[in-house]
Design an enzyme around this catalytic site. Sequence first.
Site, PDB file in Angstrom:
ATOM      1  N   GLY A 139       0.831  -1.193   0.000  1.00  0.00           N
ATOM      2  CA  GLY A 139       0.000   0.000   0.000  1.00  0.00           C
ATOM      3  C   GLY A 139       0.868   1.246   0.000  1.00  0.00           C
ATOM      4  N   SER A 159       1.419   3.801  -2.344  1.00  0.00           N
ATOM      5  CA  SER A 159       1.257   4.904  -3.297  1.00  0.00           C
ATOM      6  C   SER A 159       0.466   6.086  -2.772  1.00  0.00           C
ATOM      7  CB  SER A 159       0.573   4.389  -4.569  1.00  0.00           C
ATOM      8  OG  SER A 159      -0.711   3.867  -4.268  1.00  0.00           O
ATOM      9  N   VAL A 165      -3.035  -0.806   3.862  1.00  0.00           N
ATOM     10  CA  VAL A 165      -4.005  -1.014   2.793  1.00  0.00           C
ATOM     11  C   VAL A 165      -5.385  -0.557   3.258  1.00  0.00           C
ATOM     12  CG1 VAL A 165      -5.108  -2.687   1.271  1.00  0.00           C
ATOM     13  CG2 VAL A 165      -2.694  -2.963   1.893  1.00  0.00           C
ATOM     14  N   ALA A 166      -5.962   0.413   2.544  1.00  0.00           N
ATOM     15  CA  ALA A 166      -7.343   0.831   2.769  1.00  0.00           C
ATOM     16  C   ALA A 166      -8.109   0.536   1.487  1.00  0.00           C
ATOM     17  CB  ALA A 166      -7.409   2.317   3.116  1.00  0.00           C
ATOM     18  N   TYR A 188     -16.401   5.801  13.576  1.00  0.00           N
ATOM     19  CA  TYR A 188     -15.080   5.247  13.305  1.00  0.00           C
ATOM     20  C   TYR A 188     -14.706   4.183  14.328  1.00  0.00           C
ATOM     21  CZ  TYR A 188     -10.483   4.815  11.334  1.00  0.00           C
ATOM     22  OH  TYR A 188      -9.371   4.297  10.728  1.00  0.00           O
ATOM     23  N   LYS A 237     -10.261  -2.452  13.081  1.00  0.00           N
ATOM     24  CA  LYS A 237      -9.021  -2.028  13.738  1.00  0.00           C
ATOM     25  C   LYS A 237      -8.746  -2.858  14.995  1.00  0.00           C
ATOM     26  CE  LYS A 237      -8.171   1.224  10.774  1.00  0.00           C
ATOM     27  NZ  LYS A 237      -7.114   1.016   9.760  1.00  0.00           N
ATOM     28  N   THR A 246      -6.442  12.359   3.633  1.00  0.00           N
ATOM     29  CA  THR A 246      -6.119  11.277   2.711  1.00  0.00           C
ATOM     30  C   THR A 246      -7.347  10.961   1.867  1.00  0.00           C
ATOM     31  OG1 THR A 246      -6.787   9.481   4.192  1.00  0.00           O
ATOM     32  CG2 THR A 246      -4.514  10.299   4.408  1.00  0.00           C
TER      33      THR A 246
END
Length: 404
Positions: free
Chosen positions: A52, A54, A144-145, A243, A252, A284
């Site tokens: 992940g 980029s 990674v999302a 969240y 998480k 982001t």
Amino acid sequence: MSERVLTPRNRGFLFLDSHPAGCRQLVADMWQDCPAPDHVPSGAGPVALIVGSSAGYGLAATLAGLKRAGIRGIAVSFEKAATDRRTATAGWYRTAATADLARTAGRDLVFLNGDAFSDTMKDRVADLVEQRFGGRLDFLIHSVAAPRRTDPDSGATYASVLKPIGRADRTKTLLFDEQGVPEVREVETEAAGGDDVEQTVAVMGGADWERWIDHLAGRGLLADGFTTAALSYIGSPLTAAIYRQGTIGAAKAHLEATARTLDERLGRTVGGRAVTSVNGAAVTQSSTAIPGIALYTGLLRGVLGDGLVPPIHQLAALWDQFTGAAPLTPDDEGRIRLDTWELADDVQAAVAERWEAATTDTIAGLADLDWFRAHVRRLYGFSVPGVDYGAAVTVDVPWPGQAS
């Protein structure tokens, strides 16, 4: 190669095109902003894998690893090339710029484009570690999302959702119209139902991180002292319902439980460590999709100003702990806390006060809207200082290692 003059076209926080020169300058600015190490890394450097690489914190991890720790190795991401109708994705252009920086720094970093969840990609990485990097991996950062993941064993595809657990949640959020005029609006998100939690955990939890470790360990590629981190976020009580206490929070929690399991296993087998790195708030591409996060981040910047710690500084601190330049200091839950500046009581109290006062009429005096808008645009290479946006640019930029 086609050249075009690019102007930003967006739907909310999503932009349809990306600017290659702006993305390149953004990467150069991050590189310049990364603190130089006290001692310049010498020799070949440790072998690292960034999954992940980029965007967001993964990009910061790659750049900080190159400059701060002198890493070599492999960076994995999933990006799209330019077409007749669209530019390449911003991550494609950022990767090309990162590859040039790595080459200039004399670091052997291979960039792979594809599905990080697949065993095919894991085999490609393992082969490279074995054949090109001496058969031993020192570090792995997993960042990674993703909206979905296909399980390599069952073939089932899971989709992640952003929902509260137990009951619907109403929260303030920040929007901008086509002219960039801000609006604070209340939005309601329905509660998770059915298998929403399980699906989100399957995508965003620790399963793929553990599978990477299994795959590499099965090939005998983990070096003595191998250390790995999955990048995570806890965030403010103001955003907790959607969240940390929502479906993403369940993922998480699974990630942190996975870290504890991996830490015990790696300590026993290779004298290694596994941690989660809890990072602070940032603009982001993934965070702007979460209700309330845009408002919260703008208010946080309004409180802290330049005291808001950018991702490149946070990841420089993580690499210092990884390489022994600073002590590796996880908390009782196995988490490296790089977010303490954000969650300090006085900071959160000030943000909460502004949150209560935030309306469409008052938001301009409470949040740093110019900063927030600029950083959203910069995710796609726009509004980057020093770039001539009136000049035509080549959009067909080759992937690193491929011919034009």
